[in-house]
Design an enzyme around this catalytic site. Structure first.
Site, PDB file in Angstrom:
ATOM      1  N   ARG A  44       0.560   5.099 -10.393  1.00 33.48           N
ATOM      2  CA  ARG A  44       1.653   4.405 -11.095  1.00 33.48           C
ATOM      3  C   ARG A  44       1.097   3.367 -12.069  1.00 33.48           C
ATOM      4  O   ARG A  44       1.617   3.175 -13.164  1.00 33.48           O
ATOM      5  CB  ARG A  44       2.572   3.716 -10.073  1.00 33.48           C
ATOM      6  CG  ARG A  44       3.488   4.698  -9.351  1.00 33.48           C
ATOM      7  CD  ARG A  44       3.967   4.164  -8.008  1.00 33.48           C
ATOM      8  NE  ARG A  44       4.761   2.961  -8.084  1.00 33.48           N
ATOM      9  CZ  ARG A  44       4.989   2.143  -7.048  1.00 33.48           C
ATOM     10  NH1 ARG A  44       4.458   2.406  -5.862  1.00 33.48           N
ATOM     11  NH2 ARG A  44       5.733   1.087  -7.201  1.00 33.48           N
TER      12      ARG A  44
ATOM     13  N   ARG B 277       3.917  -4.238   1.065  1.00 28.31           N
ATOM     14  CA  ARG B 277       5.362  -4.434   0.847  1.00 28.31           C
ATOM     15  C   ARG B 277       6.190  -3.694   1.909  1.00 28.31           C
ATOM     16  O   ARG B 277       5.887  -2.557   2.274  1.00 28.31           O
ATOM     17  CB  ARG B 277       5.751  -3.898  -0.525  1.00 28.31           C
ATOM     18  CG  ARG B 277       7.266  -3.869  -0.703  1.00 28.31           C
ATOM     19  CD  ARG B 277       7.745  -3.594  -2.082  1.00 28.31           C
ATOM     20  NE  ARG B 277       7.074  -2.513  -2.741  1.00 28.31           N
ATOM     21  CZ  ARG B 277       7.113  -2.314  -4.055  1.00 28.31           C
ATOM     22  NH1 ARG B 277       7.794  -3.142  -4.820  1.00 28.31           N
ATOM     23  NH2 ARG B 277       6.486  -1.304  -4.592  1.00 28.31           N
TER      24      ARG B 277
ATOM     25  N   ARG C 159       7.966   1.910   1.436  1.00 24.40           N
ATOM     26  CA  ARG C 159       8.399   2.915   0.454  1.00 24.40           C
ATOM     27  C   ARG C 159       7.392   4.059   0.423  1.00 24.40           C
ATOM     28  O   ARG C 159       6.183   3.813   0.512  1.00 24.40           O
ATOM     29  CB  ARG C 159       8.468   2.267  -0.939  1.00 24.40           C
ATOM     30  CG  ARG C 159       9.836   1.727  -1.260  1.00 24.40           C
ATOM     31  CD  ARG C 159       9.897   0.896  -2.486  1.00 24.40           C
ATOM     32  NE  ARG C 159       9.229   1.423  -3.672  1.00 24.40           N
ATOM     33  CZ  ARG C 159       9.276   0.830  -4.865  1.00 24.40           C
ATOM     34  NH1 ARG C 159       9.962  -0.293  -5.012  1.00 24.40           N
ATOM     35  NH2 ARG C 159       8.651   1.335  -5.903  1.00 24.40           N
TER      36      ARG C 159
ATOM     37  N   LYS D 149       8.424  -7.972 -10.008  1.00 24.43           N
ATOM     38  CA  LYS D 149       9.662  -7.931 -10.810  1.00 24.43           C
ATOM     39  C   LYS D 149      10.887  -8.120  -9.910  1.00 24.43           C
ATOM     40  O   LYS D 149      11.729  -8.971 -10.167  1.00 24.43           O
ATOM     41  CB  LYS D 149       9.777  -6.596 -11.571  1.00 24.43           C
ATOM     42  CG  LYS D 149       8.620  -6.308 -12.517  1.00 24.43           C
ATOM     43  CD  LYS D 149       8.819  -5.019 -13.285  1.00 24.43           C
ATOM     44  CE  LYS D 149       8.767  -3.779 -12.428  1.00 24.43           C
ATOM     45  NZ  LYS D 149       7.447  -3.498 -11.803  1.00 24.43           N
TER      46      LYS D 149
ATOM     47  N   ARG E  57      10.113   2.224 -19.817  1.00 27.39           N
ATOM     48  CA  ARG E  57       8.752   2.365 -19.308  1.00 27.39           C
ATOM     49  C   ARG E  57       7.849   3.105 -20.266  1.00 27.39           C
ATOM     50  O   ARG E  57       6.684   3.329 -19.984  1.00 27.39           O
ATOM     51  CB  ARG E  57       8.760   3.135 -17.998  1.00 27.39           C
ATOM     52  CG  ARG E  57       9.362   2.322 -16.914  1.00 27.39           C
ATOM     53  CD  ARG E  57       8.993   2.852 -15.556  1.00 27.39           C
ATOM     54  NE  ARG E  57       9.808   2.135 -14.604  1.00 27.39           N
ATOM     55  CZ  ARG E  57       9.370   1.668 -13.470  1.00 27.39           C
ATOM     56  NH1 ARG E  57       8.132   1.827 -13.100  1.00 27.39           N
ATOM     57  NH2 ARG E  57      10.184   1.029 -12.672  1.00 27.39           N
TER      58      ARG E  57
HETATM   59  P1  AP5 Z   1       8.092  -6.593  -5.899  1.00 26.48           P
HETATM   60  O1  AP5 Z   1       8.887  -7.753  -6.310  1.00 26.48           O
HETATM   61  O2  AP5 Z   1       8.745  -5.582  -5.008  1.00 26.48           O
HETATM   62  O3  AP5 Z   1       7.401  -5.903  -7.131  1.00 26.48           O
HETATM   63  P2  AP5 Z   1       7.987  -4.992  -8.302  1.00 26.48           P
HETATM   64  O4  AP5 Z   1       7.317  -5.396  -9.536  1.00 26.48           O
HETATM   65  O5  AP5 Z   1       9.471  -4.996  -8.243  1.00 26.48           O
HETATM   66  O6  AP5 Z   1       7.366  -3.628  -7.819  1.00 26.48           O
HETATM   67  P3  AP5 Z   1       7.906  -2.146  -7.819  1.00 26.48           P
HETATM   68  O7  AP5 Z   1       6.838  -1.379  -7.103  1.00 26.48           O
HETATM   69  O8  AP5 Z   1       9.284  -2.068  -7.244  1.00 26.48           O
HETATM   70  O9  AP5 Z   1       7.897  -1.813  -9.288  1.00 26.48           O
HETATM   71  P4  AP5 Z   1       7.866  -0.412  -9.886  1.00 26.48           P
HETATM   72  O10 AP5 Z   1       8.118  -0.672 -11.279  1.00 26.48           O
HETATM   73  O11 AP5 Z   1       6.639   0.352  -9.551  1.00 26.48           O
HETATM   74  O12 AP5 Z   1       8.989   0.358  -9.043  1.00 26.48           O
HETATM   75  P5  AP5 Z   1      10.522   0.644  -9.319  1.00 26.48           P
HETATM   76  O13 AP5 Z   1      11.241   0.411  -8.069  1.00 26.48           O
HETATM   77  O14 AP5 Z   1      11.006   0.034 -10.548  1.00 26.48           O
HETATM   78  O15 AP5 Z   1       6.794  -7.167  -5.190  1.00 26.48           O
HETATM   79  C1  AP5 Z   1       5.844  -6.326  -4.592  1.00 26.48           C
HETATM   80  C2  AP5 Z   1       5.317  -6.974  -3.308  1.00 26.48           C
HETATM   81  O16 AP5 Z   1       4.604  -8.143  -3.632  1.00 26.48           O
HETATM   82  C3  AP5 Z   1       6.412  -7.379  -2.359  1.00 26.48           C
HETATM   83  O17 AP5 Z   1       6.003  -7.135  -1.035  1.00 26.48           O
HETATM   84  C4  AP5 Z   1       6.577  -8.872  -2.588  1.00 26.48           C
HETATM   85  O18 AP5 Z   1       7.003  -9.523  -1.419  1.00 26.48           O
HETATM   86  C5  AP5 Z   1       5.178  -9.285  -2.999  1.00 26.48           C
HETATM   87  N1  AP5 Z   1       5.183 -10.346  -3.999  1.00 26.48           N
HETATM   88  C6  AP5 Z   1       5.989 -10.486  -5.081  1.00 26.48           C
HETATM   89  N2  AP5 Z   1       5.685 -11.598  -5.789  1.00 26.48           N
HETATM   90  C7  AP5 Z   1       4.642 -12.157  -5.151  1.00 26.48           C
HETATM   91  C8  AP5 Z   1       3.862 -13.333  -5.391  1.00 26.48           C
HETATM   92  N3  AP5 Z   1       4.097 -14.148  -6.448  1.00 26.48           N
HETATM   93  N4  AP5 Z   1       2.861 -13.614  -4.548  1.00 26.48           N
HETATM   94  C9  AP5 Z   1       2.612 -12.814  -3.479  1.00 26.48           C
HETATM   95  N5  AP5 Z   1       3.323 -11.696  -3.189  1.00 26.48           N
HETATM   96  C10 AP5 Z   1       4.322 -11.370  -4.008  1.00 26.48           C
HETATM   97  O19 AP5 Z   1      10.442   2.209  -9.627  1.00 26.48           O
HETATM   98  C11 AP5 Z   1      10.119   3.135  -8.586  1.00 26.48           C
HETATM   99  C12 AP5 Z   1      10.010   4.546  -9.162  1.00 26.48           C
HETATM  100  O20 AP5 Z   1      11.247   4.910  -9.769  1.00 26.48           O
HETATM  101  C13 AP5 Z   1       8.978   4.717 -10.279  1.00 26.48           C
HETATM  102  O21 AP5 Z   1       7.694   4.947  -9.765  1.00 26.48           O
HETATM  103  C14 AP5 Z   1       9.549   5.947 -10.990  1.00 26.48           C
HETATM  104  O22 AP5 Z   1       9.264   7.114 -10.296  1.00 26.48           O
HETATM  105  C15 AP5 Z   1      11.042   5.707 -10.940  1.00 26.48           C
HETATM  106  N6  AP5 Z   1      11.518   5.003 -12.123  1.00 26.48           N
HETATM  107  C16 AP5 Z   1      12.044   3.743 -12.148  1.00 26.48           C
HETATM  108  N7  AP5 Z   1      12.374   3.389 -13.426  1.00 26.48           N
HETATM  109  C17 AP5 Z   1      12.031   4.448 -14.210  1.00 26.48           C
HETATM  110  C18 AP5 Z   1      12.097   4.667 -15.610  1.00 26.48           C
HETATM  111  N8  AP5 Z   1      12.569   3.749 -16.452  1.00 26.48           N
HETATM  112  N9  AP5 Z   1      11.646   5.850 -16.085  1.00 26.48           N
HETATM  113  C19 AP5 Z   1      11.155   6.793 -15.269  1.00 26.48           C
HETATM  114  N10 AP5 Z   1      11.059   6.630 -13.916  1.00 26.48           N
HETATM  115  C20 AP5 Z   1      11.499   5.453 -13.401  1.00 26.48           C
END
Ligand code: AP5
Length: 601
Positions: A242, A202, A231, A91, A167
């Protein structure tokens, strides 16, 4: 050739001299699963639209003017995009590219929460423990910071890209209650094992905030490499937990946004994934109404615009035309598809592609249907040919030659008489035919030095005759000049009495594979039926395959909603899975519910 800005629209000019054409035809079905033919009536559409040019050599259908004249938007309504997907589905990576291209404000609840944690705020203090353990932060905390961010001016002015929210059902309901709805919801679909590998590898650069991956996107400089951090929630155990949470909640999200949901296959290289997203957002962005400075909404139409095309595209069809089972199709619908094919082929030619296939199987161009209209095929060919001629190209339109001599000549049934029809058609009063457009037979001998581009009309083998040698000879003789196959039928075909033609199979398939798809459209039905329409599969160069579902609205109107996109032509199983809402890494079921004939996949 430049098109005059003062072009005048003329409608309903007839195709010339059709009375000499045969009145009814039957033809063999193109599927190897069908072994009988249906009687089919030959129908020639009797009208089309023309633009009379004040300068230039010909009065003709003028697709460029139509394109230029559709909607001239000055101030766009900002785009509202939601992106959802499992942890590490990409994402954040895609958001970076979307922001760069579309200028939206990226609102990531993960980033907002991490910022609170780093700032040591009260909210950050509350959120930290949940986040580090891979748990969802309580709804009231997240919703509060989100609401405050969305109310800021930059978001209202530039549009938003919401990442990581909602979510769960309760967060989706909070948004609905606040009347915050996306124009489009992108859902990235990546198999579990890939997600875990992406998460563990990552790394983030604390100086620039840029996301890297040790294997897929390592930093360019050792200096950056040394300062990368992981992270705390990116360990294998936490990712798995997760992911569990995500899977429990994903259905609530997809149901809430079903009408605007687009599943994206995220298990491809980053740029390929982005191409799918980019094409969807571009279409979405083009659809948005304009807004005048006083806030009221309007659409400014170019004076040359064809009103039927404009209203059809923007309001009536919202994507692709509806009521496609009503055959014969209306002129509006036919024109929509001529234009759609033309745009795809022009993009492909501009990108230097020289071997292109058009497979447009709208019902009246689908030989499996009872009402097959050869005139629609001819009009499509004419639209392409005249447009290339408009650019000053000499176009050779070729039909399969006769297989015999004099009274003993024969042709595949579907093509009988087509050459005559092409010659009788109205190519414009200034005589494009004979100057910029010429008609010939498929084969090397009709490749002349002055020809710039070749359109081969529905080439097909027939029992006892394999067209492939002529096709190949012609293509070889064309060298690096473009060759466009329009609705080729090069698979195994049954004859009208059900005898299967398998002659030259290897050669045919190899030849067909040497052509790239420039355009593909086909309706999808339940297996064994041709009613009701379940959806459609569309591909328009250079974009991926879009899978549409036909939805009946409470008002009784129908519409098509994209439910998935694929970089390559999907298999029947992939289509079935998408219709059933199954994630892509699921076990495939062997029995499909939809009637996709194996021969087209
Ligand atoms: P990346 O682009 O970083 O993936 P992402 O989908 O953004 O992953 P996240 O882990 O950040 O998503 P998430 O939803 O778990 O975490 P968030 O920060 O929102 O890509 C991942 C890796 O893959 C990278 O190394 C990248 O280089 C590689 N990659 C990407 N595309 C690729 C491709 N096509 N091919 C190969 N490699 C690739 O949330 C974190 C925490 O915050 C949650 O766990 C929760 O505790 C809290 N939180 C956030 N939002 C809420 C909510 N709405 N409600 C409650 N808690 C929340």
């Amino acid at each position: 050739m430049a098109i005059s800005a003062t072009a005048i629209l003329h409608r309903d000019l007839p195709l010339a001299s059709l009375s000499s054409s045969p009145s009814s035809f039957s033809f063999p079905s193109c599927s190897d699963t069908i072994n009988s033919t249906s009687p089919s009536s030959l129908q020639l559409p009797v009208s089309h639209s023309f633009l009379q040019l004040h300068s230039g050599f010909s009065q003709r259908i003028c697709p460029k003017s139509q394109r230029q004249g559709l909607v001239n938007c000055s101030l766009k309504e900002p785009l509202k995009v939601m992106i959802s997907g499992a942890p590490s589905s990409g994402k954040g990576t895609q958001c970076e590219l979307i922001v760069k291209k579309f200028g939206l404000v990226h609102v990531s609840t993960g980033d907002l929460l991490r910022a609170e944690v780093s700032a040591g705020s009260e909210i950050g203090g509350k959120a930290k423990e949940y986040m580090e353990n891979g748990l969802l932060v309580p709804d009231e905390i997240v919703t509060k910071i989100l609401k405050s961010r969305l109310s800021q001016q930059d978001v209202r002015e530039n549009g938003w890209l919401l990442d990581g929210y909602p979510r769960n059902l309760s967060q989706a309901q909070s948004l609905e209650n606040m009347k915050i709805r996306p124009d489009i919801c992108l859902m990235l679909d990546v198999p579990d094992d890939i997600l875990i590998e992406r998460c563990i590898g990552r790394r983030m650069d604390p100086v620039t905030g840029k996301i890297y991956h040790l294997k897929y996107f390592p930093p360019e400089m050792a200096e950056i490499y040394d300062r990368l951090i992981a992270r705390p929630d990116d360990t294998e155990d936490k990712v798995k937990s997760r992911l569990e949470t995500y899977k429990k909640n994903v259905e609530a999200i997809s149901k809430t946004y079903m009408d605007v949901l687009h599943k994206i296959d995220g298990n491809h290289p980053r740029d390929m994934v982005f191409r799918q997203i980019e094409s969807l957002l571009q279409v979405q962005s083009d659809k948005l109404e304009t807004r005048t400075s006083d806030g009221s909404r309007t659409c400014i139409l170019d004076e040359n615009a064809s009103p039927s095309m404009t209203s059809a595209r923007k309001d009536k069809w919202r994507g692709i035309p509806t009521r496609l089972n009503n055959i014969p199709h209306s002129r509006e619908i036919r024109e929509y598809f001529y234009e759609d094919v033309l745009q795809a082929i022009q993009r492909a030619l501009e990108n230097g592609r020289i071997r292109l296939k058009v497979e447009n199987n709208i019902p009246e161009l689908n030989p499996e249907m009872d009402v097959y209209r050869i005139g629609t095929l001819m009009e499509l060919v004419r639209t392409l040919a005249l447009s290339f001629a408009d650019d000053g190209k000499r176009v050779k339109v070729c039909v399969q030659g006769s297989m015999g001599e004099g009274a003993l000549s024969g042709m595949p049934l579907q093509l009988a008489g087509t050459r005559k029809i092409l010659e009788f058609m109205d190519w414009g009063e200034h005589g494009a035919l004979g100057s910029f457009v010429s008609i010939g037979s498929i084969g090397a001998k009709d490749v002349n030095e002055q020809d710039d581009i070749f359109i081969l009309v529905s080439p097909q083998n027939a029992v006892g005759n394999c067209i492939i040698d002529d096709l190949k000879a012609m293509t070889d003789a064309a060298g690096n000049r473009p060759v466009i196959l329009v609705n080729p039928r090069l698979k195994d075909l049954p004859s009208s009495s059900g005898i299967m033609q398998a002659m030259g199979r290897d050669k045919r398939l190899k030849y067909a594979a040497s052509f790239e798809n420039g355009y593909f459209f086909r309706l999808l039905y339940y297996a064994g039926t041709q009613y009701p329409i379940m959806g459609a599969l569309r591909m328009s160069y250079p974009y991926g395959y879009e899978l549409y579902k036909r939805v009946n609205e409470p008002s009784g109107k129908e519409k098509y909603v994209i439910i998935a996109t694929f970089p390559e032509k999907p298999t029947s199983e992939e289509i079935n899975d998408a219709f059933e809402g199954k994630p892509r890494n699921n076990e495939r079921s062997s029995a499909g519910i939809f009637g996709f004939l194996k021969s087209i996949f």
